[in-house]
Design a protein around this motif. Sequence first.
Motif, PDB file in Angstrom:
ATOM      1  N   LEU A 190      43.731  42.499  43.876  1.00 64.07           N
ATOM      2  CA  LEU A 190      44.468  42.522  45.138  1.00 64.07           C
ATOM      3  C   LEU A 190      44.385  43.878  45.833  1.00 64.07           C
ATOM      4  CD1 LEU A 190      47.669  40.489  44.194  1.00 64.07           C
ATOM      5  CD2 LEU A 190      45.639  39.720  45.416  1.00 64.07           C
ATOM      6  N   THR A 191      44.032  44.918  45.089  1.00 64.20           N
ATOM      7  CA  THR A 191      43.915  46.248  45.700  1.00 64.20           C
ATOM      8  C   THR A 191      42.491  46.546  46.147  1.00 64.20           C
ATOM      9  OG1 THR A 191      45.680  47.029  44.245  1.00 64.20           O
ATOM     10  CG2 THR A 191      44.399  48.690  45.380  1.00 64.20           C
ATOM     11  N   ARG A 192      41.528  46.138  45.331  1.00 63.69           N
ATOM     12  CA  ARG A 192      40.148  46.485  45.596  1.00 63.69           C
ATOM     13  C   ARG A 192      39.397  45.448  46.433  1.00 63.69           C
ATOM     14  NH1 ARG A 192      38.561  50.784  45.937  1.00 63.69           N
ATOM     15  NH2 ARG A 192      36.448  50.195  45.303  1.00 63.69           N
ATOM     16  N   SER A 193      39.865  44.209  46.425  1.00 62.96           N
ATOM     17  CA  SER A 193      39.133  43.161  47.143  1.00 62.96           C
ATOM     18  C   SER A 193      39.510  43.169  48.625  1.00 62.96           C
ATOM     19  CB  SER A 193      39.455  41.784  46.540  1.00 62.96           C
ATOM     20  OG  SER A 193      40.794  41.439  46.801  1.00 62.96           O
ATOM     21  N   ARG A 194      38.786  42.352  49.372  1.00 63.75           N
ATOM     22  CA  ARG A 194      39.036  42.247  50.812  1.00 63.75           C
ATOM     23  C   ARG A 194      39.616  40.882  51.178  1.00 63.75           C
ATOM     24  NH1 ARG A 194      33.473  45.010  53.287  1.00 63.75           N
ATOM     25  NH2 ARG A 194      33.736  47.050  52.246  1.00 63.75           N
ATOM     26  N   LEU A 195      40.373  40.305  50.288  1.00 65.86           N
ATOM     27  CA  LEU A 195      40.993  39.008  50.559  1.00 65.86           C
ATOM     28  C   LEU A 195      41.961  39.112  51.731  1.00 65.86           C
ATOM     29  CD1 LEU A 195      41.851  37.846  46.908  1.00 65.86           C
ATOM     30  CD2 LEU A 195      40.125  36.837  48.423  1.00 65.86           C
ATOM     31  N   LYS A 196      41.853  38.156  52.664  1.00 68.10           N
ATOM     32  CA  LYS A 196      42.761  38.158  53.808  1.00 68.10           C
ATOM     33  C   LYS A 196      44.185  37.777  53.400  1.00 68.10           C
ATOM     34  CE  LYS A 196      39.148  36.981  57.159  1.00 68.10           C
ATOM     35  NZ  LYS A 196      38.683  36.007  58.191  1.00 68.10           N
ATOM     36  N   GLU A 197      44.293  37.017  52.320  1.00 68.79           N
ATOM     37  CA  GLU A 197      45.612  36.545  51.888  1.00 68.79           C
ATOM     38  C   GLU A 197      46.240  37.463  50.848  1.00 68.79           C
ATOM     39  OE1 GLU A 197      42.803  34.903  51.385  1.00 68.79           O
ATOM     40  OE2 GLU A 197      42.740  33.322  52.930  1.00 68.79           O
ATOM     41  N   ARG A 198      45.851  38.719  50.790  1.00 67.80           N
ATOM     42  CA  ARG A 198      46.369  39.624  49.763  1.00 67.80           C
ATOM     43  C   ARG A 198      47.891  39.736  49.809  1.00 67.80           C
ATOM     44  NH1 ARG A 198      43.254  45.196  50.066  1.00 67.80           N
ATOM     45  NH2 ARG A 198      43.578  44.797  52.281  1.00 67.80           N
ATOM     46  N   GLY A 199      48.438  39.810  51.011  1.00 65.10           N
ATOM     47  CA  GLY A 199      49.890  39.918  51.157  1.00 65.10           C
ATOM     48  C   GLY A 199      50.608  38.707  50.587  1.00 65.10           C
ATOM     49  N   LEU A 200      50.048  37.522  50.816  1.00 68.05           N
ATOM     50  CA  LEU A 200      50.648  36.288  50.295  1.00 68.05           C
ATOM     51  C   LEU A 200      50.595  36.271  48.775  1.00 68.05           C
ATOM     52  CD1 LEU A 200      51.791  33.422  50.617  1.00 68.05           C
ATOM     53  CD2 LEU A 200      49.419  32.612  50.856  1.00 68.05           C
ATOM     54  N   TYR A 201      49.438  36.635  48.219  1.00 69.36           N
ATOM     55  CA  TYR A 201      49.292  36.622  46.764  1.00 69.36           C
ATOM     56  C   TYR A 201      50.211  37.649  46.104  1.00 69.36           C
ATOM     57  CZ  TYR A 201      45.163  33.688  47.377  1.00 69.36           C
ATOM     58  OH  TYR A 201      44.312  32.654  47.696  1.00 69.36           O
ATOM     59  N   ARG A 202      50.355  38.807  46.719  1.00 68.72           N
ATOM     60  CA  ARG A 202      51.265  39.815  46.175  1.00 68.72           C
ATOM     61  C   ARG A 202      52.695  39.281  46.103  1.00 68.72           C
ATOM     62  NH1 ARG A 202      49.426  45.500  49.173  1.00 68.72           N
ATOM     63  NH2 ARG A 202      47.269  45.521  48.400  1.00 68.72           N
ATOM     64  N   THR A 203      53.103  38.611  47.169  1.00 67.11           N
ATOM     65  CA  THR A 203      54.453  38.043  47.203  1.00 67.11           C
ATOM     66  C   THR A 203      54.620  36.963  46.147  1.00 67.11           C
ATOM     67  OG1 THR A 203      54.587  38.488  49.588  1.00 67.11           O
ATOM     68  CG2 THR A 203      56.166  36.912  48.661  1.00 67.11           C
ATOM     69  N   LEU A 204      53.625  36.080  46.034  1.00 65.13           N
ATOM     70  CA  LEU A 204      53.711  34.981  45.065  1.00 65.13           C
ATOM     71  C   LEU A 204      53.746  35.498  43.633  1.00 65.13           C
ATOM     72  CD1 LEU A 204      51.216  32.367  46.605  1.00 65.13           C
ATOM     73  CD2 LEU A 204      53.710  32.250  46.572  1.00 65.13           C
ATOM     74  N   PHE A 205      52.916  36.490  43.328  1.00 65.47           N
ATOM     75  CA  PHE A 205      52.866  37.009  41.961  1.00 65.47           C
ATOM     76  C   PHE A 205      54.124  37.802  41.607  1.00 65.47           C
ATOM     77  CE2 PHE A 205      47.964  37.036  42.268  1.00 65.47           C
ATOM     78  CZ  PHE A 205      47.921  35.713  41.837  1.00 65.47           C
ATOM     79  N   PHE A 206      54.703  38.473  42.606  1.00 59.68           N
ATOM     80  CA  PHE A 206      55.891  39.289  42.335  1.00 59.68           C
ATOM     81  C   PHE A 206      57.172  38.454  42.336  1.00 59.68           C
ATOM     82  CE2 PHE A 206      59.328  42.195  43.737  1.00 59.68           C
ATOM     83  CZ  PHE A 206      59.287  43.077  42.675  1.00 59.68           C
ATOM     84  N   PHE A 207      57.141  37.307  42.969  1.00 54.73           N
ATOM     85  CA  PHE A 207      58.354  36.494  43.137  1.00 54.73           C
ATOM     86  C   PHE A 207      59.088  36.203  41.825  1.00 54.73           C
ATOM     87  CE2 PHE A 207      60.401  32.269  43.555  1.00 54.73           C
ATOM     88  CZ  PHE A 207      61.386  32.628  44.471  1.00 54.73           C
ATOM     89  N   PRO A 208      58.394  35.834  40.722  1.00 50.59           N
ATOM     90  CA  PRO A 208      59.136  35.556  39.481  1.00 50.59           C
ATOM     91  C   PRO A 208      59.960  36.730  38.975  1.00 50.59           C
ATOM     92  CG  PRO A 208      56.892  34.727  39.322  1.00 50.59           C
ATOM     93  CD  PRO A 208      56.956  35.555  40.567  1.00 50.59           C
TER      94      PRO A 208
END
Length: 294
Positions: free
Chosen positions: A94-112
């Motif tokens: 999530l830090t090194r890649s250029r995924l457009k949905e990085r913000g969404l994935y960060r939220t989903l992974f941190f949510f638990p």
Amino acid sequence: MNMKIRRRLFIAACLIPGLVIFALFKVYPTIQVFEKSLFLWTGIGDEPKFIGLKNFTDLFQDDVFLLSLRNTGFLMLVVPVFTILIALINASILTRSRLKERGLYRTLFFFPSVLSFVVIAILWSFIYHPTIGFVNSGLELLGLGDWAMAWLGDQRTVLWALAITLVWQAAGYYMVMYMAGIDGISPDLYEAASIDGATPIQQFWHITIPMLWEIIRVTIVFSINGVLTISFVVVSIMTAGGPDRHSEVVMTYLYSQAFTNSNFGYAMAIGVVIFVLSLLLALISNRLTERRVN
């Protein structure tokens, strides 16, 4: 009164209230635990009876305690390994890649990590439910219905099921810590490695891991000790120590001895063992992960 004395008085005035509270609610209760572990004490108004080390000798002849200690050791070994590995991989991607949905994935992974432990335990109890649970339903949809089982009711799978729950809860928290560390690594290192032909996996092992090593050392200790706290809530709600004590952990056994059996002296002895083991594990993990400079 000169400025130097006034400064020291101001610092003391700021520190003393916190130190008093810490001593009152942390140091003194800890001393009391060590003291009461040497007594036979029901905690219901009777006078404690001094029995020396008998609680400890009984403890290491107690099959249930030894089983709970083994179960706790399993979780303290498996959960930190998978939690830190998953957190590192997710943080790097999530830090090194250029995924457009990085913000969404960060939220989903941190949510638990922001959910209550009680909510997490109830949620995963439903996921593992033998008839309406997501796991068995998913296996049936995939044509693997023969693999369906009572995941929390089988001695072979209950600890692994609990470990998955604990990893799911904690991975996002450590991921955020690693992401902050990766953001502090100079991009020039990665650019130079790319020019030299290093693949992303090689960059991960030879740049990201070494540069984050001090953070990883801290999170190893946090994760090991965190298992003790979180496993108490998760086990109490999801399995209550079953089946046949095969998911009992030392914290749930301590609680049952104190508040179910009114055997507070014995419970204090368990607390002392937990304290000593936690300290030893922290020292050992720090020693094993210490960098040696030649």
